[in-house]
Design an enzyme around this catalytic site. Structure first.
Site, PDB file in Angstrom:
ATOM      1  N   ASP A 105       0.801  -1.256  -0.097  1.00 27.73           N
ATOM      2  CA  ASP A 105      -0.104   0.069   0.103  1.00 27.73           C
ATOM      3  C   ASP A 105       0.844   1.323   0.032  1.00 27.73           C
ATOM      4  OD1 ASP A 105      -2.071  -1.749   0.267  1.00 27.73           O
ATOM      5  OD2 ASP A 105      -2.811  -0.739   1.871  1.00 27.73           O
ATOM      6  N   HIS A 164      -5.888   2.923  -4.749  1.00 21.75           N
ATOM      7  CA  HIS A 164      -5.939   3.216  -3.361  1.00 21.75           C
ATOM      8  C   HIS A 164      -6.304   4.586  -3.151  1.00 21.75           C
ATOM      9  CE1 HIS A 164      -4.726   2.279   0.582  1.00 21.75           C
ATOM     10  NE2 HIS A 164      -3.798   2.920   0.754  1.00 21.75           N
ATOM     11  N   HIS A 174      -5.368   9.668  -0.877  1.00 20.22           N
ATOM     12  CA  HIS A 174      -5.066   9.043   0.366  1.00 20.22           C
ATOM     13  C   HIS A 174      -5.555  10.124   1.318  1.00 20.22           C
ATOM     14  CE1 HIS A 174      -3.319   6.521   3.492  1.00 20.22           C
ATOM     15  NE2 HIS A 174      -3.590   5.639   2.740  1.00 20.22           N
ATOM     16  N   HIS A 213       3.916  -2.193   3.260  1.00 22.01           N
ATOM     17  CA  HIS A 213       3.919  -0.763   2.678  1.00 22.01           C
ATOM     18  C   HIS A 213       5.172  -0.640   1.949  1.00 22.01           C
ATOM     19  CE1 HIS A 213       0.577  -0.573   5.617  1.00 22.01           C
ATOM     20  NE2 HIS A 213       0.262   0.419   5.021  1.00 22.01           N
TER      21      HIS A 213
END
Length: 299
Positions: free
Chosen positions: A98, A149, A153, A244
């Protein structure tokens, strides 16, 4: 900046569309709207009972709020937490990353994956993908998948109204499509947090929410042993793992992130257990259906 050809989806597996029926109703959304309508009508017909209707509304709001704070919850809609129980997935796990791309971390992650012969799924932030287009294109060129994503964000994503959520989802979708030539089919909410408005928007965009089976909490845990244990203890086929490639905690006294230190250990453990790493698109592609489609086309 080189842009990959549009609609170049032939290089990736097509996920089994049975996992995201377009017309599916969201029970949480329907129940919430129904309750508010009933409470409004109840207060109009019997004003003296308003404390009961208010209490019920508070319970409703608390329930959907708590559900949104639980990334693996299915109360607010369909949520892919493991690979499907297909024969092809009996020895498969899915590594996901991510918050990238990152100009320092992501290329190193890609090199480690290449060395292990492993494939992964990268949930990229649209804004960062636009800043580092060559890295996003390199992810795809190396056989991995790029998924949505959100565009920015934002930390307020889970408390945003539908218009803001829709803008974040669709902008991220368009950015990644432009850069890779491929349409994202999975979405992961920022920090995994969401509200009851997200699922209908994902259905309209033909996206499905993907969370995880296990996570390392590598953004706030700098101890590689603890991160590795969270990912590897009781690791089983069909698990989806979360790390991540940007924003992971730094090791004390080092410039290396805990994710980069843990990843080789995770890859070695996966191989030692005779498992293989697949992308989410591969994991959600039913080979039996592909065989049927091929046979039908040949006939």
């Amino acid at each position: 900046m080189r842009i990959l050809p549009e609609d170049d989806d032939s290089v990736v597996s097509a996920p089994d569309r049975r996992f995201w029926p377009v017309a599916r109703r969201n029970i949480a959304v329907d129940a919430t709207y129904a309750w508010h309508a009933a409470a409004f009508l109840g207060c109009a017909l019997a004003p003296a009972d308003w404390p009961w209707w208010l209490a019920g509304t508070v319970v409703n709001h608390a329930t959907v709020t708590v559900a949104g704070l639980l990334p693996r919850s299915t109360l607010l809609g369909h949520n892919l937490r493991r690979l499907p129980d297909y024969p092809a997935n009996r020895d498969a796990v899915a590594l996901t990353f991510d918050d990238g791309p990152d100009p320092e971390e992501t290329p190193r992650v890609l090199d480690l994956l290449d060395a292990a012969g492993a494939k992964a799924t990268f949930f990229c932030i649209g804004e960062r993908a636009r800043q580092h287009p060559r890295i996003v294109q390199d992810i795809v060129a190396r056989g991995h998948c790029v998924e949505n994503h959100s565009q920015h964000h934002r930390h307020t994503f889970s408390v945003s109204l539908p218009a803001r959520i829709r803008a974040e989802v669709l902008a991220g979708q368009q950015t990644l499509k432009t850069l890779t030539g491929q349409t994202a089919v999975f979405f992961r909410a920022p920090a995994g947090l969401r509200n009851l408005f997200l699922d209908p928007i994902l259905q309209q965009a033909d996206l499905r929410l993907a969370s995880w089976t296990r996570r390392g909490f590598d953004t706030r845990e700098a101890d590689p042993d603890k991160v590795a244990r969270r990912l590897l203890d009781d690791l089983a086929p069909r698990d989806i793992l979360l790390l991540h490639d940007r924003g992971a905690a730094r090791l004390p006294g080092s410039d290396d992130s805990v994710a980069l230190v843990v990843l080789p250990r995770v890859l070695q453990a996966i191989a030692a257990r005779q498992l293989r790493c697949v992308t989410l698109r591969e994991g959600f592609s039913d080979p039996r259906r592909a065989d049927t489609d091929t046979g039908a086309g040949a006939g």
